[in-house]
Scaffold this motif. Structure first.
Motif, short mmCIF file in Angstrom:
data_model
loop_
_atom_site.label_atom_id
_atom_site.label_comp_id
_atom_site.label_asym_id
_atom_site.label_seq_id
_atom_site.Cartn_x
_atom_site.Cartn_y
_atom_site.Cartn_z
N CYS A 62 90.64 16.91 84.58
CA CYS A 62 89.22 17.14 84.86
C CYS A 62 88.38 15.91 84.52
N GLU A 94 92.46 21.48 79.53
CA GLU A 94 92.66 22.91 79.31
C GLU A 94 94.11 23.36 79.44
N CYS A 130 85.59 19.44 80.80
CA CYS A 130 86.59 20.50 80.77
C CYS A 130 86.25 21.49 79.66
N ASP A 131 86.70 22.73 79.84
CA ASP A 131 86.21 23.90 79.11
C ASP A 131 85.76 23.66 77.66
N THR A 202 85.82 19.38 87.10
CA THR A 202 86.18 20.62 86.42
C THR A 202 86.33 21.74 87.46
N CYS A 203 86.82 22.89 87.02
CA CYS A 203 87.09 24.00 87.93
C CYS A 203 85.87 24.30 88.79
N ALA A 209 83.80 25.87 82.14
CA ALA A 209 83.26 24.50 82.20
C ALA A 209 81.89 24.51 82.87
FE1 FES Z 1 89.32 21.67 83.17
FE2 FES Z 1 89.23 24.19 84.43
S1 FES Z 1 90.98 23.01 83.74
S2 FES Z 1 87.63 22.90 83.73
#
Ligand code: FES
Length: 572
Positions: A62, A94, A130-131, A202-203, A209
């Motif tokens: 990410c 993550e 990232c999260d 990110t996701c 995130a």
């Molecule tokens: Fe990094 Fe989802 S794996 S935000």
């Protein structure tokens, strides 16, 4: 803001926080000498310093765009006469961390706090996404209390597969459920695997995130309007340059995290979390961030706010869109404008501007398919609700906006898994005694358990039920769920099994009653029987005896306190 100020006892720039050799002048001379070995001129070493937290890592997909963002931040700092210096901290990717990234969030927050405090800088830009990285950085910055600006790395763009638009990671789970149920085959799931996460960032959905990016902006810790800019968009680099350019002004205004993260801005952030239909992890992280400033978050207050905060955003996992749609639909400015009557408008951001001043600007383009008006919401009440009862005396969380309302008032028979290993061993067994209206319970996966509160609350539907078409069941655990997941899933049950919580006393066949309308979660077993089970409970597993594992197990708090370490929260 040069080291000239050191004569007044308030050193700036390179003269801040000197290494202690017992001779202050010698320390400064030695530091300058070593700084010069990196090629800095006298002119540069006279400048105020903006530290830049560089979280690029080969283990964090990410953050693949972080090096370019850091360069853009540097450009911005240089344009305003500052000296930009980047430095590394731990980076948490993550899906690359065992047993779970949450366990290392507090470690990253300590790293961030201590490196901000220990190294000479007048302001700091935190590059994260990232999260767990944004929560960790905000926690660390809140404790260090140096002027700090959060720069978000930005969400991924969606990909395409067989004519369908895909984004990590709600679609990851949807297709995996299809694969488990036999609706798609191995070669199809392999092809999908290569198209779920196709860019930097990110996701792509309103997962943890994205939720934390929006919360950071609501707290005033980012430049306004920057939370949702896609990672690959040129605006993302311009936001980075602007963040660098703003940093010294934020310092000049004295806008430290303690001025921005306040009771009012935290309440605004809770409203935004609810209106987004945001991640359940958002409440955990916001509680930890606020805790660093001595601001408690009550889950009962969350319910009050939830009753009066509608869900306005149509993004996966609760809706249809992706983060790139949110950005083009109007982004955070549009959402905050819709929520304005519910918000504290006197809260400031890192720019010094109040939220009210920001929202007084003319509104831009607004796509009502993604961002609804308050009078015509996607859901009348907030995305999250806290549940209480003898099964969760200190609370549990349900993301009702991602759940099946037909399961909200139910009494069912418990099917219990005593650990993650037990779950993995038996969930797909043909011998598992389970029906669609049973309630799946996972024990021993909370913050103090050896599992460290992983995102395992999204307990898979047992294969034999999935294959017969069952898509959702009530599931209860003391662990977490990914912000990208969905289902009628009760999480963060507190106190957890590992410290004697009632969830650890549930047995197969017990009746559990869920009532979302009453905010309640009850184990229908009498107190006498529960006490008998408590006395007969097996000894808990030994805690780690050394290293970070020991520190974590000894000091992590429960979910209702953000799973922070007891010694890191603000002292009373
Ligand atoms: Fe990094 Fe989802 S794996 S935000």
């Amino acid at each position: 803001m040069s080291d000239d100020d050191s004569s007044n006892g308030n050193p700036k720039g390179i003269a801040r926080g000197l290494t202690n050799y017992g001779d202050r002048d010698f320390s400064l001379y030695l530091r300058r000498s070593f700084a010069k070995s990196m090629g800095y001129s006298d002119e540069m070493l006279e400048r105020p310093i903006v530290g830049i937290v560089n979280t690029a890592s080969g283990y964090n997909n990410c953050h693949r765009g972080v090096p370019e963002l850091v360069e853009a931040v540097k450009r911005g700092v240089l344009t305003r006469g500052g000296l930009p210096i980047d430095f590394p901290t731990i980076s948490l990717g993550e899906v690359f961390l065992n047993p779970t990234s949450l366990m290392f969030r507090n470690l990253m927050s300590m790293d961030t706090e201590e490196m901000i405090r220990a190294q000479p800088m007048d302001a700091v830009v935190l590059v994260g996404g990232c999260d767990k990285t944004v929560p960790a950085q905000l926690m660390g910055a809140a404790s260090a209390d140096l002027p700090s600006l959060q720069l978000i790395v930005g969400p991924m763009m969606t990909g395409r597969h067989a004519g369908e638009r895909l984004g990590a990671c709600t679609d990851c789970r949807r297709f995996w459920a299809d694969y488990r149920a036999g609706r798609i085959n191995k070669s199809q799931i392999s092809a999908i695997e290569g198209n779920l996460a196709t860019t930097i960032g990110t996701c792509a959905v309103m997962g943890t995130a994205s939720t934390m990016a929006c919360i950071a902006e609501t707290l005033g810790m980012t430049l306004p309007g920057t939370a949702a800019i896609p990672a690959v968009h040129a605006d993302r680099l311009r936001a980075a340059e602007a963040t660098g350019a703003q940093a010294l002004e934020t310092a000049r205004l004295g806008l430290t995290p303690s001025r921005l993260i306040t009771e009012k801005s935290v309440e605004n952030a809770l409203r935004v979390l609810l209106a987004l239909g945001g991640s359940t992890n958002g409440i955990l992280h916001l509680t930890a961030i606020a805790g660093r400033r001595g601001i408690p978050i009550s889950l009962r207050r969350l319910n009050e706010l939830s009753d009066s905060t509608p869900v306005l955003i149509n993004l996966k996992p609760t809706g249809d869109g992706y983060m790139e749609d949110f950005h083009t639909a109007g982004g955070m400015s549009a959402l905050l404008r819709e929520l304005a009557p519910l918000l504290h408008l006197d809260c400031q951001s890192v720019t010094g501007q109040t939220l009210g001043e920001r929202l007084a600007a003319a509104p831009g383009y607004l796509d009502r398919a993604i961002i609804r008006a308050r009078e015509a919401p996607f859901e009348a009440r907030g995305g999250l609700v806290a549940l209480f009862g003898n099964l969760a005396p200190s609370g549990a969380i349900l993301k009702r906006s991602a759940a099946d309302p037909t399961l909200f008032e139910a009494t069912g028979r418990a099917v219990v898994f005593t650990s993650l290993e037990d779950l993995a061993d038996r969930i797909d067994s043909d011998d598992l005694d389970v029906k669609a209206d049973d309630i799946l319970v996972l024990q021993n996966a909370g913050p103090k358990s050896p599992a460290g509160m992983p995102e395992a609350g999204y307990i898979p539907i047992p294969k034999k039920l999935a294959q017969s078409g069952v898509k959702d069941m009530i599931r209860i655990s003391d662990c977490r769920m990914s912000g990208t997941a969905f289902g009628t899933i009760v999480l963060h049950v507190t106190p957890e099994a590992a410290i004697g919580g009632a969830i650890g006393l549930v047995q197969d066949g017990d009746e559990i009653k869920l009532s979302v309308s009453n905010n309640s979660l009850e184990l229908l077993v009498d107190d006498e029987e529960l006490e008998r089970r408590r006395l007969a409970a097996p000894a808990r597993p030994a805690r780690p005896s050394r290293g970070y594992g020991k520190l974590y197990a000894d000091h992590v708090l429960q979910a209702d306190q953000g799973a922070d370490f007891d010694f890191l929260m603000a002292s009373e």
